[in-house]
Design a protein around this motif. Structure first.
Motif, PDB file in Angstrom:
ATOM      1  N   LEU A 262       0.861  -1.186   0.000  1.00 25.78           N
ATOM      2  CA  LEU A 262       0.000   0.000   0.000  1.00 25.78           C
ATOM      3  C   LEU A 262       0.901   1.242   0.000  1.00 25.78           C
ATOM      4  CD1 LEU A 262      -3.096   0.585   0.233  1.00 25.78           C
ATOM      5  CD2 LEU A 262      -2.716   0.857   2.678  1.00 25.78           C
ATOM      6  N   PRO A 263       0.626   2.230  -0.863  1.00 27.62           N
ATOM      7  CA  PRO A 263       1.478   3.430  -0.858  1.00 27.62           C
ATOM      8  C   PRO A 263       1.242   4.252   0.412  1.00 27.62           C
ATOM      9  CG  PRO A 263      -0.367   3.727  -2.373  1.00 27.62           C
ATOM     10  CD  PRO A 263      -0.451   2.316  -1.846  1.00 27.62           C
ATOM     11  N   VAL A 264       2.262   4.353   1.255  1.00 33.21           N
ATOM     12  CA  VAL A 264       2.114   5.028   2.548  1.00 33.21           C
ATOM     13  C   VAL A 264       2.999   6.271   2.679  1.00 33.21           C
ATOM     14  CG1 VAL A 264       1.376   2.940   3.749  1.00 33.21           C
ATOM     15  CG2 VAL A 264       3.818   3.506   3.630  1.00 33.21           C
ATOM     16  N   GLY A 265       3.698   6.652   1.618  1.00 38.24           N
ATOM     17  CA  GLY A 265       4.603   7.799   1.684  1.00 38.24           C
ATOM     18  C   GLY A 265       3.916   9.093   2.083  1.00 38.24           C
ATOM     19  N   SER A 266       2.681   9.271   1.654  1.00 36.60           N
ATOM     20  CA  SER A 266       1.974  10.521   1.972  1.00 36.60           C
ATOM     21  C   SER A 266       1.668  10.653   3.460  1.00 36.60           C
ATOM     22  CB  SER A 266       0.665  10.601   1.177  1.00 36.60           C
ATOM     23  OG  SER A 266      -0.210   9.554   1.572  1.00 36.60           O
ATOM     24  N   ILE A 267       1.590   9.536   4.155  1.00 36.57           N
ATOM     25  CA  ILE A 267       1.263   9.585   5.586  1.00 36.57           C
ATOM     26  C   ILE A 267       2.299  10.407   6.344  1.00 36.57           C
ATOM     27  CG2 ILE A 267       1.047   8.210   7.708  1.00 36.57           C
ATOM     28  CD1 ILE A 267      -0.178   5.977   5.964  1.00 36.57           C
ATOM     29  N   GLY A 268       3.562  10.177   6.027  1.00 39.42           N
ATOM     30  CA  GLY A 268       4.625  10.899   6.718  1.00 39.42           C
ATOM     31  C   GLY A 268       4.578  12.401   6.498  1.00 39.42           C
ATOM     32  N   ILE A 269       3.997  12.831   5.394  1.00 40.44           N
ATOM     33  CA  ILE A 269       3.887  14.257   5.092  1.00 40.44           C
ATOM     34  C   ILE A 269       2.555  14.808   5.572  1.00 40.44           C
ATOM     35  CG2 ILE A 269       3.804  15.974   3.239  1.00 40.44           C
ATOM     36  CD1 ILE A 269       5.575  13.925   1.617  1.00 40.44           C
ATOM     37  N   LEU A 270       1.470  14.256   5.074  1.00 39.13           N
ATOM     38  CA  LEU A 270       0.147  14.837   5.328  1.00 39.13           C
ATOM     39  C   LEU A 270      -0.307  14.691   6.779  1.00 39.13           C
ATOM     40  CD1 LEU A 270      -1.622  13.851   1.998  1.00 39.13           C
ATOM     41  CD2 LEU A 270      -0.380  15.952   2.580  1.00 39.13           C
ATOM     42  N   THR A 271      -0.005  13.570   7.417  1.00 43.05           N
ATOM     43  CA  THR A 271      -0.379  13.410   8.821  1.00 43.05           C
ATOM     44  C   THR A 271       0.374  14.431   9.672  1.00 43.05           C
ATOM     45  OG1 THR A 271      -0.919  11.087   8.535  1.00 43.05           O
ATOM     46  CG2 THR A 271      -0.441  11.805  10.782  1.00 43.05           C
ATOM     47  N   ARG A 272       1.650  14.634   9.368  1.00 43.81           N
ATOM     48  CA  ARG A 272       2.421  15.623  10.133  1.00 43.81           C
ATOM     49  C   ARG A 272       1.921  17.042   9.870  1.00 43.81           C
ATOM     50  NH1 ARG A 272       6.744  11.820   8.690  1.00 43.81           N
ATOM     51  NH2 ARG A 272       7.364  10.772  10.624  1.00 43.81           N
ATOM     52  N   ILE A 273       1.531  17.335   8.638  1.00 41.71           N
ATOM     53  CA  ILE A 273       0.977  18.664   8.345  1.00 41.71           C
ATOM     54  C   ILE A 273      -0.320  18.869   9.122  1.00 41.71           C
ATOM     55  CG2 ILE A 273      -0.139  20.067   6.555  1.00 41.71           C
ATOM     56  CD1 ILE A 273       1.998  19.030   4.592  1.00 41.71           C
ATOM     57  N   ARG A 274      -1.183  17.860   9.139  1.00 43.17           N
ATOM     58  CA  ARG A 274      -2.442  17.978   9.896  1.00 43.17           C
ATOM     59  C   ARG A 274      -2.182  18.162  11.392  1.00 43.17           C
ATOM     60  NH1 ARG A 274      -3.792  13.467   6.523  1.00 43.17           N
ATOM     61  NH2 ARG A 274      -5.032  14.191   4.773  1.00 43.17           N
ATOM     62  N   GLN A 275      -1.240  17.394  11.932  1.00 39.33           N
ATOM     63  CA  GLN A 275      -0.909  17.517  13.354  1.00 39.33           C
ATOM     64  C   GLN A 275      -0.337  18.898  13.649  1.00 39.33           C
ATOM     65  OE1 GLN A 275       1.739  14.116  13.585  1.00 39.33           O
ATOM     66  NE2 GLN A 275       0.217  12.901  14.686  1.00 39.33           N
TER      67      GLN A 275
ATOM     68  N   ALA B   1      -0.820  21.633  11.914  1.00 42.19           N
ATOM     69  CA  ALA B   1      -1.893  22.622  11.751  1.00 42.19           C
ATOM     70  C   ALA B   1      -2.759  22.700  12.997  1.00 42.19           C
ATOM     71  CB  ALA B   1      -2.734  22.290  10.522  1.00 42.19           C
ATOM     72  N   LYS B   2      -3.086  21.567  13.563  1.00 37.33           N
ATOM     73  CA  LYS B   2      -3.909  21.533  14.776  1.00 37.33           C
ATOM     74  C   LYS B   2      -3.180  22.217  15.932  1.00 37.33           C
ATOM     75  CE  LYS B   2      -6.960  19.820  17.852  1.00 37.33           C
ATOM     76  NZ  LYS B   2      -6.855  20.762  18.959  1.00 37.33           N
ATOM     77  N   LEU B   3      -1.912  21.867  16.130  1.00 35.15           N
ATOM     78  CA  LEU B   3      -1.141  22.467  17.215  1.00 35.15           C
ATOM     79  C   LEU B   3      -0.963  23.973  17.007  1.00 35.15           C
ATOM     80  CD1 LEU B   3       1.551  19.676  17.634  1.00 35.15           C
ATOM     81  CD2 LEU B   3      -0.270  20.242  19.253  1.00 35.15           C
ATOM     82  N   LEU B   4      -0.683  24.379  15.775  1.00 37.89           N
ATOM     83  CA  LEU B   4      -0.500  25.798  15.489  1.00 37.89           C
ATOM     84  C   LEU B   4      -1.801  26.575  15.652  1.00 37.89           C
ATOM     85  CD1 LEU B   4       1.871  25.510  12.410  1.00 37.89           C
ATOM     86  CD2 LEU B   4       2.470  26.323  14.713  1.00 37.89           C
ATOM     87  N   ASP B   5      -2.901  25.988  15.244  1.00 35.46           N
ATOM     88  CA  ASP B   5      -4.204  26.635  15.411  1.00 35.46           C
ATOM     89  C   ASP B   5      -4.526  26.823  16.891  1.00 35.46           C
ATOM     90  OD1 ASP B   5      -6.612  27.735  14.233  1.00 35.46           O
ATOM     91  OD2 ASP B   5      -7.648  25.931  14.927  1.00 35.46           O
ATOM     92  N   ASP B   6      -4.260  25.793  17.681  1.00 40.19           N
ATOM     93  CA  ASP B   6      -4.486  25.887  19.129  1.00 40.19           C
ATOM     94  C   ASP B   6      -3.608  26.974  19.751  1.00 40.19           C
ATOM     95  OD1 ASP B   6      -6.267  23.796  18.889  1.00 40.19           O
ATOM     96  OD2 ASP B   6      -4.940  22.293  19.786  1.00 40.19           O
ATOM     97  N   GLU B   7      -2.347  27.041  19.343  1.00 43.44           N
ATOM     98  CA  GLU B   7      -1.428  28.050  19.862  1.00 43.44           C
ATOM     99  C   GLU B   7      -1.886  29.453  19.465  1.00 43.44           C
ATOM    100  OE1 GLU B   7       1.573  28.047  21.919  1.00 43.44           O
ATOM    101  OE2 GLU B   7       0.344  26.310  22.393  1.00 43.44           O
TER     102      GLU B   7
ATOM    103  N   GLU C 154       5.034  33.455  16.984  1.00 44.34           N
ATOM    104  CA  GLU C 154       5.060  32.397  15.972  1.00 44.34           C
ATOM    105  C   GLU C 154       6.444  32.203  15.370  1.00 44.34           C
ATOM    106  OE1 GLU C 154       0.420  32.117  14.614  1.00 44.34           O
ATOM    107  OE2 GLU C 154       1.755  33.241  13.316  1.00 44.34           O
ATOM    108  N   GLN C 155       7.245  33.257  15.284  1.00 40.11           N
ATOM    109  CA  GLN C 155       8.614  33.079  14.813  1.00 40.11           C
ATOM    110  C   GLN C 155       9.365  32.153  15.760  1.00 40.11           C
ATOM    111  OE1 GLN C 155      10.011  33.926  11.893  1.00 40.11           O
ATOM    112  NE2 GLN C 155      11.779  32.745  12.574  1.00 40.11           N
ATOM    113  N   GLY C 156       9.098  32.291  17.036  1.00 38.20           N
ATOM    114  CA  GLY C 156       9.719  31.406  18.012  1.00 38.20           C
ATOM    115  C   GLY C 156       9.323  29.946  17.832  1.00 38.20           C
ATOM    116  N   LEU C 157       8.126  29.726  17.296  1.00 37.38           N
ATOM    117  CA  LEU C 157       7.662  28.348  17.082  1.00 37.38           C
ATOM    118  C   LEU C 157       8.450  27.620  15.997  1.00 37.38           C
ATOM    119  CD1 LEU C 157       3.774  28.807  17.262  1.00 37.38           C
ATOM    120  CD2 LEU C 157       5.313  27.949  19.052  1.00 37.38           C
ATOM    121  N   VAL C 158       9.024  28.352  15.066  1.00 40.23           N
ATOM    122  CA  VAL C 158       9.753  27.702  13.965  1.00 40.23           C
ATOM    123  C   VAL C 158      11.272  27.789  14.136  1.00 40.23           C
ATOM    124  CG1 VAL C 158       7.856  28.001  12.335  1.00 40.23           C
ATOM    125  CG2 VAL C 158       9.654  29.741  12.454  1.00 40.23           C
TER     126      VAL C 158
END
Length: 176
Positions: free
Chosen positions: A26-39, A41-47, A141-145
């Motif tokens: 099963l092609p799973v390469g996108s999981i490493g990118i998209l799941t991390r982007i979603r995570q 995004a959620k953390l950044l939105d909360d912050e 936010e600059q401190g976050l990156v």
């Protein structure tokens, strides 16, 4: 020094390994990118929500005021321009403007004769509010990156731009 083997497996890696185990091939390469982007995004939105609460502003109001502030003097845009620049519907613009106008942060200007375009203008209190909110937020936010070196920040921004362009084109393209 911590070796890669000692680092905890992150959620994306865990999901990817589970699918590889359950359905090999099963092609799973996108999981490493998209799941991390979603995570992220959620953390950044909360912050962002937490930081804005300190200045008693919500993200939608910040977006409206920031869009007006970035437009330059006289800090005025039509509701259509606000919708286009904020990537929201006309109805959402109306709600945001109503709320901000009620707080004295913006004002609606009457349409010019022969037009129906309503302009929204940043008020002096709105200008002060956005300056305070944006200054503190962007510094925070600059401190976050900053866990990324400046060249890594630039590279990540470049790669995300490529991904977003493609995703935007797909979203506008034909649906099949």
């Amino acid at each position: 020094m911590t070796t890669p083997e000692q680092l905890p497996i992150d959620r994306a890696e865990e999901i990817s390994r589970a699918w590889q185990r359950e359905q090999p091939g099963l092609p799973v390469g996108s999981i490493g990118i998209l799941t991390r982007i979603r995570q992220a995004a959620k953390l950044l939105d909360d912050e962002r929500r937490r930081v804005l609460a300190v200045v008693a502003m919500d993200a939608a109001t910040l977006d409206l005021l920031s869009t007006l502030r970035r437009s330059g003097p006289p800090y005025r845009l039509t509701t259509r321009e606000l919708a286009d620049r904020s990537l929201i519907t006309a109805g959402a613009v109306t709600q945001r403007v109503d709320r901000a106008q009620g707080e004295g942060l913006v004002r609606r200007l009457p349409p010019e004769p022969g037009t129906r375009a309503v302009e929204v203008e940043l008020t002096a209190p709105g200008h002060r509010a956005v300056e305070e909110a944006v200054g503190g937020l962007l510094t925070y936010e600059q401190g976050l990156v900053e866990s990324l070196a400046p060249h890594e920040q630039d590279e990540l921004a470049r790669l995300l731009t490529i991904l977003l362009r493609d995703l935007s084109a797909r979203a506008r393209g034909p649906r099949g």
